[in-house]
Design a protein around this motif. Structure first.
Motif, PDB file in Angstrom:
ATOM      1  N   ARG A  46     -28.164 -19.305  41.893  1.00  0.00           N
ATOM      2  CA  ARG A  46     -28.566 -19.823  42.995  1.00  0.00           C
ATOM      3  C   ARG A  46     -28.318 -21.420  43.232  1.00  0.00           C
ATOM      4  O   ARG A  46     -27.969 -21.746  44.384  1.00  0.00           O
ATOM      5  CB  ARG A  46     -30.072 -19.706  42.940  1.00  0.00           C
ATOM      6  CG  ARG A  46     -30.892 -20.147  44.112  1.00  0.00           C
ATOM      7  CD  ARG A  46     -32.475 -20.157  43.891  1.00  0.00           C
ATOM      8  NE  ARG A  46     -32.743 -18.745  43.397  1.00  0.00           N
ATOM      9  CZ  ARG A  46     -33.869 -18.025  43.866  1.00  0.00           C
ATOM     10  NH1 ARG A  46     -34.592 -18.841  44.403  1.00  0.00           N
ATOM     11  NH2 ARG A  46     -33.851 -16.897  43.547  1.00  0.00           N
ATOM     12  N   TYR A  57     -26.835 -13.375  41.900  1.00  0.00           N
ATOM     13  CA  TYR A  57     -27.141 -14.475  42.792  1.00  0.00           C
ATOM     14  C   TYR A  57     -28.212 -15.403  42.448  1.00  0.00           C
ATOM     15  O   TYR A  57     -28.329 -16.527  42.626  1.00  0.00           O
ATOM     16  CB  TYR A  57     -27.554 -13.729  44.418  1.00  0.00           C
ATOM     17  CG  TYR A  57     -26.394 -13.077  44.822  1.00  0.00           C
ATOM     18  CD1 TYR A  57     -25.146 -13.823  44.891  1.00  0.00           C
ATOM     19  CD2 TYR A  57     -26.602 -12.117  45.670  1.00  0.00           C
ATOM     20  CE1 TYR A  57     -24.080 -13.041  45.661  1.00  0.00           C
ATOM     21  CE2 TYR A  57     -25.428 -11.569  46.472  1.00  0.00           C
ATOM     22  CZ  TYR A  57     -24.290 -12.044  46.439  1.00  0.00           C
ATOM     23  OH  TYR A  57     -23.354 -11.537  47.256  1.00  0.00           O
ATOM     24  N   MET A  58     -29.181 -14.732  41.710  1.00  0.00           N
ATOM     25  CA  MET A  58     -30.394 -15.423  41.320  1.00  0.00           C
ATOM     26  C   MET A  58     -29.974 -16.478  40.177  1.00  0.00           C
ATOM     27  O   MET A  58     -30.363 -17.630  40.148  1.00  0.00           O
ATOM     28  CB  MET A  58     -31.488 -14.571  40.749  1.00  0.00           C
ATOM     29  CG  MET A  58     -32.207 -13.892  42.118  1.00  0.00           C
ATOM     30  SD  MET A  58     -33.236 -12.667  41.373  1.00  0.00           S
ATOM     31  CE  MET A  58     -34.288 -13.258  39.993  1.00  0.00           C
TER      32      MET A  58
END
Length: 187
Positions: A67, A63-64
């Motif tokens: 992003r 997810y990071m």
């Protein structure tokens, strides 16, 4: 205390001594089994928790890394997802389905419309239809109905070969259109 135990042991005959040692051995064994079971249970729980945390960590890493992609998708969604104007949207969806079905000579039977669920991410209206067509036409119909900018979702699909004509497919569909949630309209 030890002297009393030693004296009691000395007063016992051979049979009593053997019985006392056997009972002590069984107690020692049971206590060890209990302790080892607890230790292995704790180790197993710790391993499962560690695996769960590693999986969560890897999801968070993905997810990071993604992003910006998800931020762009959310921005696109905020701009393009339509707002629900009223109950007539279900009728409009059914008309669109009939138009696309007509394009591919798909017979629509038992049409029904209604309002669907409202969640924090969307509110929905739906149309339920049954179809009869050849497989290739059905594939084209499914492709044309579900386009990303249309916000159309197949909530349930049931496909089967027509019993009277094996070249035909029978389908039952619950097709929904997802609109922006009510909070987004206000904000």
């Amino acid at each position: 205390m030890m002297e009393k135990l030693r004296a009691a042991y000395q007063r016992m005959n051979q049979r009593e001594r053997m019985m006392t040692l056997a009972i002590a051995a069984v107690l020692f064994l049971l206590i060890n089994i209990f302790i080892w079971k607890w230790i292995f249970g704790t180790i197993g729980t710790s391993r499962r928790e560690l695996a769960s945390r590693k999986a969560t960590r890897s999801e968070q890493t993905v997810y990071m890394k993604e992003r910006e992609l998800w931020a762009k998708r959310d921005q696109w969604l905020q701009k393009t997802q339509p707002t629900l104007k009223g109950a007539e949207e279900a009728s409009t969806l059914l008309d669109q389905l009939k138009q696309i079905a007509g394009k591919y000579n798909i017979l629509i039977e038992n049409p029904a419309i209604g309002s669907g669920e409202t969640t924090p991410n969307h509110q929905a209206i739906f149309a339920s239809i049954e179809t009869s067509s050849h497989w290739t036409e059905l594939v084209h119909f499914l492709y044309d109905v579900q386009q990303p900018d249309g916000f159309v979702v197949f909530e349930s699909v049931n496909l089967a070969i027509d019993g009277s004509d094996p070249t035909m497919m029978r389908g039952k569909f619950k097709i929904a259109r997802w609109f922006a949630p009510p909070q987004r309209k206000q904000g």
